[in-house]
Design an enzyme around this catalytic site. Structure first.
Site, PDB file in Angstrom:
ATOM      1  N   ARG A 265       0.850  -1.187   0.000  1.00 58.91           N
ATOM      2  CA  ARG A 265       0.000   0.000   0.000  1.00 58.91           C
ATOM      3  C   ARG A 265       0.889   1.241   0.000  1.00 58.91           C
ATOM      4  NH1 ARG A 265      -2.297   0.926   5.467  1.00 58.91           N
ATOM      5  NH2 ARG A 265      -0.872   2.704   5.490  1.00 58.91           N
ATOM      6  N   HIS A 269      -3.867   4.321   4.438  1.00 54.68           N
ATOM      7  CA  HIS A 269      -4.962   3.356   4.463  1.00 54.68           C
ATOM      8  C   HIS A 269      -6.225   3.980   3.878  1.00 54.68           C
ATOM      9  CE1 HIS A 269      -7.844   0.378   5.875  1.00 54.68           C
ATOM     10  NE2 HIS A 269      -8.537   1.364   6.414  1.00 54.68           N
ATOM     11  N   TYR A 278       3.863   6.098  11.272  1.00 58.91           N
ATOM     12  CA  TYR A 278       4.223   4.730  11.659  1.00 58.91           C
ATOM     13  C   TYR A 278       5.038   3.978  10.605  1.00 58.91           C
ATOM     14  CZ  TYR A 278      -0.058   3.802   8.937  1.00 58.91           C
ATOM     15  OH  TYR A 278      -1.026   3.769   7.954  1.00 58.91           O
TER      16      TYR A 278
END
Length: 372
Positions: A265, A269, A278
């Site tokens: 990805r 998200h 993160y």
């Protein structure tokens, strides 16, 4: 080691990252028009993502989840399905719906929640569905579409329909109880279903290393007694080959398959997420260099099929069509307020009729006080 375990741990690949065929025995014999349709599908997904992310940042739509970096997994798997098959999607499968006849205009109306949205504005943006193309609604509850897909597959078998059901999920869904229930039931009863897991390595902020201690996700299939296959999710030809084989097997009564498409990805998200909090940007950049669209373009070049002018015209047409769809959706009013009370009861009960009357009276009074 058992061969089924070896298969589930190995990575099926047709093209390397330069678009070179690494195993000619795996390369599908596909006509040029089919290859260009696949290329167009990936370019369309990329264009939609770029445009919708911009619209969300401008406050013109409320939410969006992009598939950037995962286009080969989406399009390659979608191309392997037949028109009569059913799709139970997760967040990033809009490209599958478009391949099956869902239009850019329908998508735009859904994202804006307009009067012409076939869902009547009742779903979150990006939570599209369309019975006409056998694309079922999904919710943001992780994994709940997976056992539903198995149920639909069993219904098709009982009815004698030659239907295969595709259940899409992400790596995070494999930690849910629904995944276990679906896999176990499908394997025991040999349901005509294909589980297609887009392992993009991040379930929002949780890395796949915190999802499972298994060597792969595909190897989980072995314990359930079904076939598991791991495929390079950035290799469209490999994804297509693996998925087509699984679909044909399911249609012939051979039971379910778990496919793990190993991909990444690239973006957030969703528009509600900030991955810079993160993820290591160096990791993202490494995967950005493995762009599935660029890999497939190199393959077309090596096959002597790519044409710069044709691609430029194709991209321009996609952008023009997308712009027109957005403009029409933005100029379309929202669903009428009375649609709040429709589609639940064939004959509305007294309390809903009472609520509708009260709401309409309130809106008339509000208009009287606010109109100049």
């Amino acid at each position: 080691m058992d061969r089924s375990v070896q298969t589930a741990e190995a990575m099926v690949r047709v093209l390397d990252e330069e678009g070179v065929v690494v195993d000619p025995t795996l390369e599908p014999d596909l006509p040029a028009d089919f290859l260009w349709r696949a290329f167009e599908g990936m370019l369309t997904v990329r264009a939609i993502d770029e445009r919708m992310l911009m619209l969300q940042r401008q406050g013109r739509i409320a939410f969006y989840g992009a598939a950037t970096g995962q286009e080969a997994a989406v399009v390659g798997s979608g191309l392997a399905l037949a028109p009569q098959d059913w799709v139970f999607p997760a967040l990033r499968e809009v490209g599958v719906a478009l391949l099956r006849g869902y239009s850019l205009q329908d998508l735009a109306h859904q994202l804006f929640g307009t009067r012409d949205d076939i869902l009547k504005g009742r779903q979150m943006p990006c939570h599209y569905s369309d019975r006409r193309v056998h694309h079922v609604a999904w919710s943001s509850c992780v994994g709940n579409q997976v056992p539903q897909a198995v149920g639909a597959a069993m219904a098709a078998r009982y009815l004698g329909d030659p239907v295969v059901v595709m259940a899409y999920l992400g790596d995070g869904a494999t930690s849910e109880g629904d995944f276990h229930v679906a896999m176990n039931f499908a394997a025991v009863f040999r349901a005509p279903v294909v589980f297609f897991c887009q392992n993009n390595q991040w379930a929002i902020s949780v890395p796949v290393s915190r999802q499972t201690a298994s060597e792969t996700i595909a190897v989980k299939a072995v314990a359930y007694g079904m076939e598991g296959v791991r495929v390079d999710g950035n290799d469209l030809l490999a994804v297509y080959q693996v998925t087509r084989r699984a679909v044909e097997k399911a249609r012939a009564g051979g039971g379910p398959t778990l496919i793990e498409a190993f991909t990444y990805r690239i973006g957030a998200h969703s528009t509600s997420d900030d991955p810079s909090r993160y993820r290591n940007p160096e990791e993202v950049e490494r995967w950005r260099q493995r762009d599935p669209i660029e890999r497939f373009r190199r393959y077309l070049i090596r096959k002597g099929l790519w044409d710069a002018d044709r691609e430029q015209a194709l991209v321009q047409r996609i952008r023009d069509d997308l712009m027109a769809a957005v403009q029409k959706a933005e100029s379309t009013p929202p669903p009428p307020v009375e649609s709040l009370f429709e589609d639940v009861y064939a004959t509305p009960p007294w309390h809903l009729r009472e609520q509708q009357t009260a709401l309409e009276a309130y809106l008339r009074e509000k208009a009287r006080w606010t109109d100049p």
